[in-house]
Design an enzyme around this catalytic site. Structure first.
Site, PDB file in Angstrom:
ATOM      1  N   HIS A  79       0.888  -1.171   0.000  1.00 57.22           N
ATOM      2  CA  HIS A  79       0.000   0.000   0.000  1.00 57.22           C
ATOM      3  C   HIS A  79       0.920   1.214   0.000  1.00 57.22           C
ATOM      4  CE1 HIS A  79      -2.753   3.038   1.323  1.00 57.22           C
ATOM      5  NE2 HIS A  79      -2.473   2.964   2.596  1.00 57.22           N
ATOM      6  N   HIS A 225       1.072  -0.978  11.264  1.00 63.00           N
ATOM      7  CA  HIS A 225       1.113  -0.034  12.393  1.00 63.00           C
ATOM      8  C   HIS A 225       0.830  -0.809  13.685  1.00 63.00           C
ATOM      9  CE1 HIS A 225       0.980   3.462   9.747  1.00 63.00           C
ATOM     10  NE2 HIS A 225      -0.090   2.966   9.150  1.00 63.00           N
TER      11      HIS A 225
HETATM   12 FE1  FEO Z   1      -3.079   3.915   4.619  1.00 59.57          FE
HETATM   13 FE2  FEO Z   1      -0.867   3.352   7.043  1.00 59.57          FE
HETATM   14  O1  FEO Z   1      -1.457   4.106   5.442  1.00 59.57           O
END
Ligand code: FEO
Length: 395
Positions: A79, A225
């Site tokens: 992404h 994340h």
């Molecule tokens: Fe959609 Fe963590 O970027």
């Protein structure tokens, strides 16, 4: 510093303890975040995702300490929002011919961001890449949450690299879900879902079911994340299925703004009415002009109803309530009731306008709302308490 997470996989990302907002100022990140990048060393070597642009040089320098960059055979870009692709230009200065595996949309986004003619290899759902003992299988995750998103399954070690899905904006030196404060972690996972993914809930349900139907053994889920889901990794998948299914708890959130405390007094009287009838229901009040907007949205996500209050200002509602209503509309909450209230000096139009916004945003209005002129007296507050009681009785 790199951290080995399995025999073949190392985490080579960046923990960002300083991050307080994300997407500009759109999303508060009280607990920081991390940009997780993973290095797979099999017979072939693959790097999965990079980190945010401000850390590009640090990322490449640390990666050099971990491996001779020329030994990286493949770069997998799952992404390409800049928190994951931001260090790509710095990396490609060192290894300009290394193939970049990404979706077709991913290539378009990388080209649109960095204007470079790198060696792109487009992949789609079901495509594989042999690394030696392990194989990578790609699964497109279109609009979860960008057009280019995909995830990668690694056989052998049975790891899902899920990119943004199943993430949290949650900095931790511990790296794994079983090594951090559980309630903090789950709150951040839910806040992330609410503010980034709720809009795509129906797609999430379909995609998760499609992946589950593949019956892949999953030992670990590695998002881009926050912490890695190592202990009971499927817990976050099950949680996503619940959250995507018109989620609600027995909670009512009262979100208001107030100029001279009249609307606040109404809010508290309404809360009292709800508690009178339904003491088991969690009732929470937030002055949205002063509280964190993303935290309030997460509370609304948890709720079965939201009661929104604003004094009438300029024949409409307040600035803070306008922002909240716009966010509510964008996130498309489902299966929630709503009502409106507010004090006024001469027109009292705010409540009608809030009702219109709530209806347009898919909420079921419980009633027409309640308005009170100037400062509510005891009789007015009793009316507000009765209003709260009627709300509680509507369930
Ligand atoms: Fe959609 Fe963590 O970027």
């Amino acid at each position: 510093m790199a951290k080995q997470i399995t025999e073949k996989v190392s985490w080579v990302g960046k923990i960002d303890w300083e991050l307080t907002t994300f997407h500009g100022d759109e999303l508060s990140t009280h607990k920081g975040s991390s940009y997780n990048s993973y290095l797979i060393r099999d017979k072939k070597v693959a790097l999965i995702d990079t980190v945010w642009k401000p850390y590009d040089q640090e990322f490449v320098q640390r990666l050099k300490q971990e491996i001779d960059l020329s030994k990286i055979d493949y770069i997998i870009m799952q992404h390409n929002e800049i928190d994951h692709s931001g260090a790509l230009p710095e990396l490609m200065k060192e290894i300009p011919n290394t193939p970049i595996y990404c979706t077709k949309k991913g290539e378009a986004i990388i080209r649109g961001h960095y204007h470079q003619d790198w060696n792109f290899v487009n992949v789609k759902t079901g495509d594989t890449l042999e690394l030696g003992e392990s194989t990578l299988t790609f699964v497109e995750m279109t609009m979860l949450h960008w057009p280019d998103s995909m995830l990668t399954y690694m056989s052998g070690e049975n790891i899902v690299f899920s990119n943004d899905a199943f993430g949290q904006h949650y900095a931790s030196e511990s790296l794994f879900n079983d090594a951090v404060n559980q309630s903090e972690m789950m709150w951040e996972a839910q806040k992330y879902y609410t503010n980034i993914l709720n809009l795509y809930s129906s797609m999430i349900t379909k995609k998760v079911q499609q992946i589950l139907a593949m019956n892949l053994p999953i030992n670990m889920i590695c998002p881009s994340h926050g912490v890695i889901w190592r202990e009971n990794p499927m817990q976050i998948v099950e949680q996503y299925l619940k959250w995507a299914n018109a989620y609600q708890e027995d909670q009512i959130t009262i979100a208001y703004d107030t100029m001279w405390q009249s609307t606040r007094k109404m809010a508290e009287a309404i809360a009292e009415g709800i508690r009178n009838i339904s003491p088991q229901t969690t009732v929470k009040l937030f002055n949205v002009a002063h509280q964190d907007k993303n935290d309030v949205l997460t509370e609304i996500f948890q709720s079965k109803a939201v009661i929104i209050g604003s004094p009438t200002i300029n024949y409409g509602f307040s600035f803070a309530i306008a922002g909240l209503l716009e966010m509510i509309k964008g996130l498309r909450f489902k299966n929630k009731k709503a009502a409106a209230f507010g004090s006024y000096g001469w027109s009292g139009d705010a409540v009608k306008q809030i009702n219109a916004h709530l209806t347009e945003s898919g909420f079921e209005l419980i009633n027409e709302g309640i308005t009170k002129l100037w400062v509510p007296n005891q009789e007015d507050l009793s009316d507000c308490t009765a209003f709260g009681e009627s709300i509680a009785k509507s369930f």
